[in-house]
Design an enzyme around this catalytic site. Structure first.
Site, short mmCIF file in Angstrom:
data_model
loop_
_atom_site.label_atom_id
_atom_site.label_comp_id
_atom_site.label_asym_id
_atom_site.label_seq_id
_atom_site.Cartn_x
_atom_site.Cartn_y
_atom_site.Cartn_z
N LYS A 10 0.83 -1.20 0.00
CA LYS A 10 0.00 0.00 0.00
C LYS A 10 0.88 1.26 0.00
CE LYS A 10 -3.02 2.04 3.51
NZ LYS A 10 -2.11 3.14 3.85
N LYS A 15 7.48 0.95 1.70
CA LYS A 15 8.15 0.17 0.67
C LYS A 15 9.51 0.75 0.31
CE LYS A 15 4.95 0.88 -2.34
NZ LYS A 15 3.96 1.54 -1.46
#
Ligand code: ADP
Ligand code: MG
Length: 286
Positions: A10, A15
């Protein structure tokens, strides 16, 4: 043999932070690494480059330039940095940057020329559609990893990703290498993600704690590996790097049906509430 992995999750879940620290840790271990940001935000590699943004593949394509040497920029310890870029806001498919980047880099043999040991795609994974699915669908990545917290929306996105992986698993698509738990500050969050991995027949490869060291380093424009190499957090990222390198397992996930996922999350809420109550009262009991 070159290892190619893709890291999904998401937006805002961590990330790029995790991927950049992973790349930095891998390069410190002696591997030649290429990191390809596949998110219209274009900020995947900035902490590998002292906070400095780089032109995107889409920018280069749009400018009509055929200078392919303008696509890859050197980052921390020689990490090769690429930003795929995206469409102009409001126009076209957000996955186009990925398609363009992969076509340019892969099909022109540019990746082969550089010959990195590891290529890591940092992919916005809310939507497993079009361009975003390419690293999975075409099996470009051999393993997919996903970054998640214990928040429902983050796990919901992971479950969707699992549906995408399952869908292409029969036709040469990439399989799951593992879940990376991020911003894990409570036991119950760890337990919840572990339970999710068991229910979906997958695995957790590392738990990364929430840490102000990460924030401090980000504000300084560097990864934790570069800015605070002796911190506990840097050691977590180094452990993640070793786990990824040694991980030869791939999983076909068994995603939840939508209602089952909601029921599962609801069953966990009581645990989380109980833990908050204990914290507020300042007591711990068995
Ligand atoms: P994404 O790439 O998934 O959109 P980012 O990596 O840009 O997310 O992270 C979003 C924000 O969360 C950043 O400000 C980052 O510093 C912060 N963050 C990510 N992981 C951690 C962590 N383990 N501890 C503290 N802050 C974190
Ligand atoms: Mg990002």
């Amino acid at each position: 043999k070159r290892k190619q992995i893709a890291i999904y999750g998401k937006g805002g879940i961590g990330k790029s932070t995790t991927t950049s620290n992973l790349s930095a840790a891998l390069s410190d271990l002696g591997y030649s690494v290429m990191q390809i940001g596949c998110d219209p935000k274009n900020d995947s590699t900035t902490t590998l480059r002292k906070g400095k943004p780089i032109p995107t593949v889409m920018d280069t394509v749009r400018s009509g330039s055929n200078k392919l040497d303008n696509l890859i920029f050197e980052g921390y310890n020689g990490v090769h940095c690429v930003e795929a870029g995206g469409p102009e806001p409001g126009v076209g498919c957000a996955g186009r940057g990925i398609i363009a980047a992969i076509e340019l880099l892969d099909n022109n043999g540019i990746i082969d020329d550089i010959d990195p040991d590891i290529v890591i795609y940092d992919v916005l994974g809310d939507v497993v559609c079009g361009g975003f699915a390419i690293p999975i669908r075409q099996g470009i990545a051999e393993q997919v990893y996903t970054v998640t917290s214990s928040d429902y929306m983050a796990i919901y996105a992971v479950n969707n990703l699992f549906k995408g992986i399952l869908k292409y698993s029969g036709s040469g698509g990439a399989l799951l290498g593992g879940i990376i738990g991020n911003s894990i500050s409570k036991i119950s969050q760890k337990e919840m993600i572990t339970d999710f991995s068991e229910k979906t027949e997958t695995n957790v490869i590392e738990f990364v704690p929430r840490s102000s060291t990460v924030t401090k380093c980000e504000l300084d424009g560097v990864t934790t590996i570069e800015g605070a190499p002796n911190s506990e957090q840097a050691e977590v990222y180094r452990q993640l790097a070793r786990n990824v390198i040694n991980n030869k397992d791939s999983y076909i996930p068994k995603p939840f049906e939508a209602q089952d996922l909601a029921d599962w999350a609801a069953s966990w809420i009581n645990n989380l509430l109980k833990e908050e109550k204990i914290e507020q009262n300042g007591i711990r009991s068995g």
